[in-house]
Design a protein around this motif. Sequence first.
Motif, PDB file in Angstrom:
ATOM      1  N   GLU A  92       0.829  -1.215   0.000  1.00  0.00           N
ATOM      2  CA  GLU A  92       0.000   0.000   0.000  1.00  0.00           C
ATOM      3  C   GLU A  92       0.862   1.265   0.000  1.00  0.00           C
ATOM      4  OE1 GLU A  92      -3.523   0.155   0.282  1.00  0.00           O
ATOM      5  OE2 GLU A  92      -3.650  -2.016   0.027  1.00  0.00           O
ATOM      6  N   GLU A  93       2.178   1.084  -0.067  1.00  0.00           N
ATOM      7  CA  GLU A  93       3.125   2.211  -0.053  1.00  0.00           C
ATOM      8  C   GLU A  93       2.906   3.131   1.149  1.00  0.00           C
ATOM      9  OE1 GLU A  93       5.852   2.943  -1.664  1.00  0.00           O
ATOM     10  OE2 GLU A  93       5.774   1.382  -3.184  1.00  0.00           O
ATOM     11  N   ILE A  94       2.682   2.515   2.321  1.00  0.00           N
ATOM     12  CA  ILE A  94       2.476   3.343   3.510  1.00  0.00           C
ATOM     13  C   ILE A  94       3.745   4.083   3.910  1.00  0.00           C
ATOM     14  CG2 ILE A  94       0.594   1.882   4.318  1.00  0.00           C
ATOM     15  CD1 ILE A  94       2.496   0.983   6.613  1.00  0.00           C
ATOM     16  N   ARG A  95       4.872   3.673   3.372  1.00  0.00           N
ATOM     17  CA  ARG A  95       6.119   4.376   3.679  1.00  0.00           C
ATOM     18  C   ARG A  95       6.074   5.828   3.208  1.00  0.00           C
ATOM     19  NH1 ARG A  95      10.476   2.384  -0.828  1.00  0.00           N
ATOM     20  NH2 ARG A  95       9.072   2.541  -2.612  1.00  0.00           N
ATOM     21  N   CYS A  96       5.168   6.133   2.307  1.00  0.00           N
ATOM     22  CA  CYS A  96       5.050   7.496   1.769  1.00  0.00           C
ATOM     23  C   CYS A  96       3.917   8.292   2.419  1.00  0.00           C
ATOM     24  CB  CYS A  96       4.806   7.437   0.259  1.00  0.00           C
ATOM     25  SG  CYS A  96       6.143   6.654  -0.645  1.00  0.00           S
TER      26      CYS A  96
END
Length: 155
Positions: A92-96
């Motif tokens: 989910e690209e939660i790092r961004c």
Amino acid sequence: MRLGKGVEWAVHTLLNLNMAESGALGTPQLARAHDLPPAYLNKQLQLLVKAGLLVSSVGPHGGFSLARPVEEITLLDVVLAIEGDEPMFRCEEIRCRGTIGELSPRPTGPCQVKSAMRRAERAWHEALAGQKLADIQAELDEEPAVRRIVRSALD
């Protein structure tokens, strides 16, 4: 990760068809052998036909039979037929996102978590691909009564 019960039903049914050695068998016979709901088992059997693991024939002597020998069918073949080939992990690209995402420079490479999960999934697929139904059949054949029981149950 949890596989649906359809995978178990499919593997047992493929092995039972191999041991029965009696040609095509209908859904009612196959379902009765393990007290499974015929309508649900039939859905699994249709998925196995679509994947090229079973063939289906119609008529008074119709039913399902193996499309290939068990030496050519892997557990991966069965899992993909029943569960599909969607990746297990969806990044989910939660790092961004959130405060960390706001404070961090924009990533230039793939997510390390996603990469690690994909490596693990590939290893799992390789392990499943290394297990042929013939390997399981060989273990079953160590119990001499198994084939006789299966044949009796499917008559």
